[in-house]
Design an enzyme around this catalytic site. Sequence first.
Site, short mmCIF file in Angstrom:
data_model
loop_
_atom_site.label_atom_id
_atom_site.label_comp_id
_atom_site.label_asym_id
_atom_site.label_seq_id
_atom_site.Cartn_x
_atom_site.Cartn_y
_atom_site.Cartn_z
N LYS A 158 0.82 -1.22 0.00
CA LYS A 158 0.00 0.00 0.00
C LYS A 158 0.85 1.26 0.00
O LYS A 158 1.86 1.33 0.69
CB LYS A 158 -0.92 0.02 1.23
N GLY A 164 -8.33 7.06 -2.90
CA GLY A 164 -9.13 6.73 -4.08
C GLY A 164 -8.80 5.36 -4.66
O GLY A 164 -8.97 5.12 -5.85
N HIS A 208 -15.80 -3.39 4.70
CA HIS A 208 -15.29 -2.05 4.99
C HIS A 208 -16.35 -1.34 5.84
O HIS A 208 -17.45 -1.09 5.37
CB HIS A 208 -15.04 -1.29 3.67
N ASN A 290 -9.88 9.43 7.02
CA ASN A 290 -10.10 10.46 6.00
C ASN A 290 -10.39 11.76 6.73
O ASN A 290 -11.39 11.88 7.44
CB ASN A 290 -11.26 10.08 5.08
N ARG A 292 -11.55 14.67 6.14
CA ARG A 292 -12.37 15.57 5.32
C ARG A 292 -13.82 15.11 5.36
O ARG A 292 -14.11 14.06 5.91
CB ARG A 292 -11.88 15.49 3.87
N ARG A 338 -24.22 5.46 -5.52
CA ARG A 338 -23.49 6.45 -6.31
C ARG A 338 -23.81 6.20 -7.79
O ARG A 338 -23.69 5.07 -8.27
CB ARG A 338 -21.98 6.30 -6.11
P1 ADP Z 1 -14.94 8.68 -0.12
O1 ADP Z 1 -15.59 8.29 -1.38
O2 ADP Z 1 -15.11 7.70 0.93
O3 ADP Z 1 -15.20 10.07 0.31
P2 ADP Z 1 -12.63 8.32 -1.73
O4 ADP Z 1 -11.32 7.79 -1.29
O5 ADP Z 1 -13.43 7.53 -2.69
O6 ADP Z 1 -13.40 8.61 -0.39
O7 ADP Z 1 -12.39 9.79 -2.32
C1 ADP Z 1 -13.39 10.70 -2.69
C2 ADP Z 1 -12.92 11.49 -3.88
O8 ADP Z 1 -11.63 12.01 -3.67
C3 ADP Z 1 -12.83 10.66 -5.13
O9 ADP Z 1 -13.19 11.48 -6.21
C4 ADP Z 1 -11.37 10.27 -5.20
O10 ADP Z 1 -10.99 10.03 -6.52
C5 ADP Z 1 -10.72 11.50 -4.63
N1 ADP Z 1 -9.48 11.25 -3.88
C6 ADP Z 1 -9.33 10.56 -2.73
N2 ADP Z 1 -8.07 10.59 -2.28
C7 ADP Z 1 -7.37 11.31 -3.18
C8 ADP Z 1 -6.00 11.71 -3.28
N3 ADP Z 1 -5.08 11.37 -2.37
N4 ADP Z 1 -5.64 12.46 -4.34
C9 ADP Z 1 -6.54 12.83 -5.25
N5 ADP Z 1 -7.84 12.49 -5.20
C10 ADP Z 1 -8.27 11.74 -4.20
P1 ADP Z 2 -7.84 4.51 0.03
O1 ADP Z 2 -7.03 5.58 0.68
O2 ADP Z 2 -7.52 4.32 -1.40
O3 ADP Z 2 -9.30 4.65 0.33
P2 ADP Z 2 -7.84 2.31 1.96
O4 ADP Z 2 -6.69 1.98 2.84
O5 ADP Z 2 -8.99 2.97 2.62
O6 ADP Z 2 -7.31 3.17 0.73
O7 ADP Z 2 -8.34 0.99 1.24
C1 ADP Z 2 -9.30 1.02 0.23
C2 ADP Z 2 -10.01 -0.32 0.15
O8 ADP Z 2 -9.09 -1.39 -0.10
C3 ADP Z 2 -10.72 -0.72 1.42
O9 ADP Z 2 -12.01 -0.17 1.49
C4 ADP Z 2 -10.75 -2.23 1.32
O10 ADP Z 2 -11.80 -2.65 0.46
C5 ADP Z 2 -9.44 -2.54 0.65
N1 ADP Z 2 -8.38 -2.84 1.64
C6 ADP Z 2 -7.55 -1.94 2.22
N2 ADP Z 2 -6.69 -2.56 3.08
C7 ADP Z 2 -7.00 -3.87 3.03
C8 ADP Z 2 -6.47 -5.06 3.67
N3 ADP Z 2 -5.44 -5.00 4.52
N4 ADP Z 2 -7.03 -6.26 3.37
C9 ADP Z 2 -8.05 -6.33 2.49
N5 ADP Z 2 -8.59 -5.28 1.87
C10 ADP Z 2 -8.06 -4.05 2.11
MG MG Z 3 -10.19 4.61 2.20
#
Ligand code: ADP
Ligand code: ADP
Ligand code: MG
Length: 451
Positions: A158, A164, A208, A290, A292, A338
């Site tokens: 990771k 995202g 999740h 997160n 935000r 969504r």
């Molecule tokens: P959630 O949907 O739970 O609010 P997401 O991780 O899906 O969180 O992010 C929401 C929005 O922000 C999406 O449009 C995603 O593509 C964007 N996004 C999330 N993290 C980043 C990042 N580090 N850089 C740029 N865009 C991001």
């Molecule tokens: P992002 O910042 O892109 O949202 P996350 O760490 O929240 O990244 O992980 C995004 C998704 O990936 C999670 O919602 C889950 O479905 C999967 N995931 C993350 N970590 C793990 C893990 N250790 N094992 C299995 N699935 C994972």
């Molecule tokens: Mg996440």
Amino acid sequence: MWKRILIANRGEIALRILRCCREMGIETVVVYSKEDEDTLPVLMATKSICIGEAKASETYLNQEVLIECAKKTFCQAIHPGYGFLSENPSFARKCRENGIVFIGPDDHIIEKMGNKQAARELMTAHGVPIVPGGEGIADTYEKALTDAKKIGFPLLIKASAGGGGKGMRKVFNEEELEQAYYAAGQEALAAFGNQEVYVEKLILNPRHIEFQIIADHHGNVLHLGERDCSIQKRNQKLLEESPSPALDEELRNKMGEMAIRAAKASGYNSVGTIEFILDENKEFYFIEMNTRIQVEHPVTEMMTGIDLIKEQIRISFGQKLILTQEQVKAKGHVIECRINAQSSGRVNMLHFPSGYRVRTDSYLYNGCKISPYYDAMVAKVIVKGNNRLEAIRRMRRALEELIIEGVQTNSEIMHLLMFHKNFIRGDYNTHFWERHSETLLQWNREGNADD
Ligand code: ADP
Ligand code: ADP
Ligand code: MG
């Protein structure tokens, strides 16, 4: 209260913030790209400023220009929405240095929690369970290999700066490790300008589950219950619901307490989300915070009756939370779908679902344009029922009313999901989409063939 704020975002979240400001009597300045000139936030704002053509890097991510616009229009605060600069600590710092309030947590908190590896260390120090993984960053392939051997396969590489769903690679055996290690680093460098990765155990068949946090500048921290976001396509959420079919009251309280502990560990002072992963034995592990407002915040608003954007703005002004944990009452069942565009172009016929306990958050209107430059999400349909089955039936009828013509969307597939027996039983995890979406597509083809 603030007299005027700048909204540094676009689309549905810019509109959501703008609507809230109007209700609070706050004037709004919206900055936009030429590409977005005919969108609702631009047309509805007190004042709109065009800051560039289309590219996000030249517009919604252009820190200097955003701050300059805020100053010259006398905005006291900037709301970053989600995505773009919402989790960028250097932008939050620049706002502060220019005497503008960043509507979110303090910059040092974003910095601390935005780096996933650093957040993991902070959680461990405070007794919050994290996914078993390597110690610190895997700065070389050799370090990744040592970590991998210690943790065992399968595992996940990771990106520390990830978001995202980007910068993540599953690894099932040693042979796959080297390629995955470099691929994750490369992807992270391209997406976040930071190639640091770490190794963690891949949890099989997980759910999740995340907790909404709300904290003020006076040390009060509450959780507003959970959202189950296990229906995901390529690690991106498609549907969120609350309560989670997987939690009972005891587990909910335990996870809620840990979420509060996690938020307190960082000195949190805004709205935010603690994300956990829940394994098949109902063990849960922190994965990230997160810092935000999130896409799926309406789920919690509909459950609790709390306007999260309003609270976020009040908190940024220094006001105290008025509720206590005991006063937070979550009632009924809420589901959000969504709606994502699968092509760009003009919407030539639009109809949104409405009626009892149906909410549609969207920037679309009849004749508007869907741009290929930005996020594909165009609408969120949120419904509430007295119980889960009623919410499912309400979502079915809501999606039957939804018409978006001129562009392709996933709306039919989301509608069919409401008829899948595993979903109806609440029997799903993050693998649901890869395992069952082909069935939904098949149903869709058959349905169309009958027309
Ligand atoms: P959630 O949907 O739970 O609010 P997401 O991780 O899906 O969180 O992010 C929401 C929005 O922000 C999406 O449009 C995603 O593509 C964007 N996004 C999330 N993290 C980043 C990042 N580090 N850089 C740029 N865009 C991001
Ligand atoms: P992002 O910042 O892109 O949202 P996350 O760490 O929240 O990244 O992980 C995004 C998704 O990936 C999670 O919602 C889950 O479905 C999967 N995931 C993350 N970590 C793990 C893990 N250790 N094992 C299995 N699935 C994972
Ligand atoms: Mg996440």
